[in-house]
Design a protein around this motif. Structure first.
Motif, mmCIF file in Angstrom:
data_model
loop_
_atom_site.group_PDB
_atom_site.id
_atom_site.type_symbol
_atom_site.label_atom_id
_atom_site.label_comp_id
_atom_site.label_asym_id
_atom_site.label_seq_id
_atom_site.Cartn_x
_atom_site.Cartn_y
_atom_site.Cartn_z
ATOM 1 N N TYR A 120 10.642 -34.195 45.991
ATOM 2 C CA TYR A 120 11.508 -33.747 47.423
ATOM 3 C C TYR A 120 12.330 -32.736 46.988
ATOM 4 C CZ TYR A 120 13.706 -34.417 52.474
ATOM 5 O OH TYR A 120 14.308 -33.864 53.089
ATOM 6 N N GLY A 121 12.422 -31.621 47.836
ATOM 7 C CA GLY A 121 14.071 -30.424 47.876
ATOM 8 C C GLY A 121 14.705 -30.186 49.038
ATOM 9 N N ILE A 122 15.901 -30.034 48.671
ATOM 10 C CA ILE A 122 16.744 -29.379 49.981
ATOM 11 C C ILE A 122 17.302 -27.778 49.979
ATOM 12 C CG2 ILE A 122 17.853 -29.546 51.225
ATOM 13 C CD1 ILE A 122 17.775 -32.487 51.450
ATOM 14 N N GLY A 123 17.252 -27.150 50.307
ATOM 15 C CA GLY A 123 17.011 -26.104 49.811
ATOM 16 C C GLY A 123 18.481 -25.188 50.522
ATOM 17 N N TYR A 124 18.993 -24.515 50.349
ATOM 18 C CA TYR A 124 20.221 -24.055 50.923
ATOM 19 C C TYR A 124 20.796 -22.518 50.554
ATOM 20 C CZ TYR A 124 21.788 -29.006 51.423
ATOM 21 O OH TYR A 124 21.741 -30.138 51.350
ATOM 22 N N VAL A 163 18.827 -24.980 45.137
ATOM 23 C CA VAL A 163 17.491 -26.576 45.365
ATOM 24 C C VAL A 163 18.229 -27.673 44.584
ATOM 25 C CG1 VAL A 163 15.420 -26.529 45.453
ATOM 26 C CG2 VAL A 163 15.966 -24.826 46.120
ATOM 27 N N ILE A 164 18.364 -28.652 45.510
ATOM 28 C CA ILE A 164 18.393 -29.379 44.748
ATOM 29 C C ILE A 164 16.659 -30.206 45.353
ATOM 30 C CG2 ILE A 164 19.985 -32.136 45.350
ATOM 31 C CD1 ILE A 164 21.460 -29.876 45.371
ATOM 32 N N VAL A 165 16.960 -31.166 43.355
ATOM 33 C CA VAL A 165 15.602 -31.490 43.581
ATOM 34 C C VAL A 165 15.836 -32.677 43.678
ATOM 35 C CG1 VAL A 165 13.518 -31.390 42.495
ATOM 36 C CG2 VAL A 165 14.793 -30.049 42.444
ATOM 37 N N ILE A 182 10.356 -24.784 47.480
ATOM 38 C CA ILE A 182 11.642 -24.479 48.522
ATOM 39 C C ILE A 182 12.642 -22.754 48.062
ATOM 40 C CG2 ILE A 182 13.642 -25.395 49.055
ATOM 41 C CD1 ILE A 182 11.569 -26.977 50.065
ATOM 42 N N ALA A 183 12.795 -23.159 47.228
ATOM 43 C CA ALA A 183 13.357 -21.593 46.347
ATOM 44 C C ALA A 183 13.537 -20.429 47.984
ATOM 45 C CB ALA A 183 13.754 -21.698 45.335
ATOM 46 N N GLN A 184 11.758 -20.314 47.295
ATOM 47 C CA GLN A 184 10.964 -18.937 47.990
ATOM 48 C C GLN A 184 11.221 -18.983 49.512
ATOM 49 O OE1 GLN A 184 8.364 -19.010 49.611
ATOM 50 N NE2 GLN A 184 8.447 -16.497 49.484
ATOM 51 N N LYS A 185 11.336 -20.355 50.059
ATOM 52 C CA LYS A 185 11.569 -20.398 51.156
ATOM 53 C C LYS A 185 12.886 -20.033 51.680
ATOM 54 C CE LYS A 185 7.628 -23.108 52.159
ATOM 55 N NZ LYS A 185 7.517 -24.696 52.448
ATOM 56 N N VAL A 186 13.662 -20.299 51.043
ATOM 57 C CA VAL A 186 14.950 -20.408 51.247
ATOM 58 C C VAL A 186 15.327 -18.493 51.537
ATOM 59 C CG1 VAL A 186 17.682 -20.683 50.627
ATOM 60 C CG2 VAL A 186 15.951 -22.245 50.309
ATOM 61 N N SER A 217 17.595 -19.455 55.738
ATOM 62 C CA SER A 217 17.971 -20.877 56.026
ATOM 63 C C SER A 217 18.161 -21.931 55.403
ATOM 64 C CB SER A 217 17.683 -21.061 57.942
ATOM 65 O OG SER A 217 16.311 -21.151 57.441
ATOM 66 N N LYS A 218 18.175 -23.598 55.573
ATOM 67 C CA LYS A 218 18.309 -24.596 54.823
ATOM 68 C C LYS A 218 16.726 -24.526 55.025
ATOM 69 C CE LYS A 218 19.680 -29.704 54.828
ATOM 70 N NZ LYS A 218 20.472 -30.674 55.867
ATOM 71 N N THR A 219 16.343 -25.099 54.303
ATOM 72 C CA THR A 219 14.760 -25.798 54.530
ATOM 73 C C THR A 219 15.176 -27.084 53.678
ATOM 74 O OG1 THR A 219 14.417 -23.315 54.302
ATOM 75 C CG2 THR A 219 12.676 -25.072 53.463
ATOM 76 N N ASP A 220 13.569 -28.044 53.705
ATOM 77 C CA ASP A 220 14.085 -29.149 53.057
ATOM 78 C C ASP A 220 11.788 -29.601 52.896
ATOM 79 O OD1 ASP A 220 14.804 -30.052 56.035
ATOM 80 O OD2 ASP A 220 13.930 -31.866 55.204
ATOM 81 N N ALA A 221 11.596 -30.166 51.834
ATOM 82 C CA ALA A 221 9.446 -30.672 52.529
ATOM 83 C C ALA A 221 9.947 -31.444 50.799
ATOM 84 C CB ALA A 221 9.518 -29.217 52.288
ATOM 85 N N MET A 222 8.599 -32.326 51.401
ATOM 86 C CA MET A 222 8.211 -32.902 50.057
ATOM 87 C C MET A 222 6.871 -31.510 49.110
ATOM 88 S SD MET A 222 8.167 -35.475 48.618
ATOM 89 C CE MET A 222 7.728 -35.999 47.375
ATOM 90 N N MET A 223 7.341 -31.634 48.585
ATOM 91 C CA MET A 223 6.462 -30.733 47.566
ATOM 92 C C MET A 223 5.365 -31.753 46.265
ATOM 93 S SD MET A 223 7.271 -27.997 48.910
ATOM 94 C CE MET A 223 7.290 -25.883 48.113
ATOM 95 N N ASP A 224 4.616 -31.124 46.185
ATOM 96 C CA ASP A 224 3.761 -31.294 45.226
ATOM 97 C C ASP A 224 3.579 -31.478 43.578
ATOM 98 O OD1 ASP A 224 3.391 -28.653 45.005
ATOM 99 O OD2 ASP A 224 0.466 -28.975 45.802
ATOM 100 N N ASN A 225 2.935 -31.375 42.877
ATOM 101 C CA ASN A 225 3.391 -30.721 41.342
ATOM 102 C C ASN A 225 3.539 -29.765 40.738
ATOM 103 O OD1 ASN A 225 0.518 -31.468 40.903
ATOM 104 N ND2 ASN A 225 0.897 -31.570 39.441
#
Length: 223
Positions: free
Chosen positions: A86-90, A102-104, A61-65, A70-78
């Motif tokens: 589930y992460g939300i990045g700003y 990033v909120i994890v 998530i951090a790399q994508k932000v 831009s804001k990014t959210d996604a379900m990520m694996d381990n």
């Protein structure tokens, strides 16, 4: 920005943490990355661990932000933590440099929000059968498809293991990138000739336990 040069920003980072704690669940974790490394991390869950100074991983998530700003959210694996999340990045700025906040949120957040599966509908030939979730022995990812097994019968589902892991009840646990098992069908946990861990199910099926998942399995089963 060097990690050692960020000390003067600690007050700003703590302010982010204090503000966010009023809005996010106690089990959420907070991470902040600048350039290619994390400069702040506050964990709210025992399986969510990250070291200050750790490099930002590709496709996180951090790399994508940081890349898109831009804001990014996604379900990520381990691949980043010991559990899917589930992460939300700003996009933010720290010391006038682009940063990612990033909120994890751990898997139980998604389960609580959507509710666990009560059944899975599987396909055999041209027939579809709804199967109660507690009857499923294990679930397998094979050749880019997902299969689950009930009383020696094999069913196909369109739901991926990553998606299933977030909404299966607690009787299911992932032991390998390709396997999720129902704890109630475990006969024993043993080792093979190479001292690698195996799960032996009550029907005799043997499934490998990968190093990525053994610690979580030990925690859940307390062995």
């Amino acid at each position: 920005m060097e990690i050692n040069d960020i000390n003067f920003e600690k007050d700003v980072l703590q302010q982010y943490k204090i503000i966010l704690e009023d809005w996010i669940p106690a089990t959420a974790s907070i991470a902040i990355a600048v350039n290619d490394a994390y400069i702040f991390f506050s964990s709210g869950h025992h399986q969510i661990k990250l070291a200050v100074g750790e490099k930002v991983k590709e496709d996180s998530i951090a790399q994508k932000v940081l890349t898109t700003r831009s804001k990014t959210d996604a379900m990520m694996d381990n691949s980043l933590f010991d559990a899917p999340y589930y992460g939300i990045g700003y996009p933010i700025e720290i010391a006038q440099q682009p940063a990612a906040l990033v909120i994890v949120l751990p898997p139980n957040f998604i389960k609580a929000k959507q509710g666990p599966y009560q059944f899975l509908t599987g396909k055999q030939n041209e027939d579809w059968t709804p199967v109660p979730i507690n009857e499923i022995t294990y679930i397998e990812s094979l050749q880019k498809r997902t299969w689950f097994y009930v009383n020696e019968e094999q069913y196909k589902t369109t739901i991926t293991l990553k998606e299933l892991q977030t909404r299966l009840p607690s009787i299911f646990i992932r032991i390998h990138r390709s396997y999720i098992i129902n704890i109630h069908f475990i006969k024993k946990i043993t080792r093979d000739l190479s001292s690698n861990f195996l799960v032996v199910l009550k029907n005799g099926t043997e499934l490998p336990i990968s190093q990525s998942y053994i610690n979580n399995l030990r925690t859940v089963l307390e062995f």
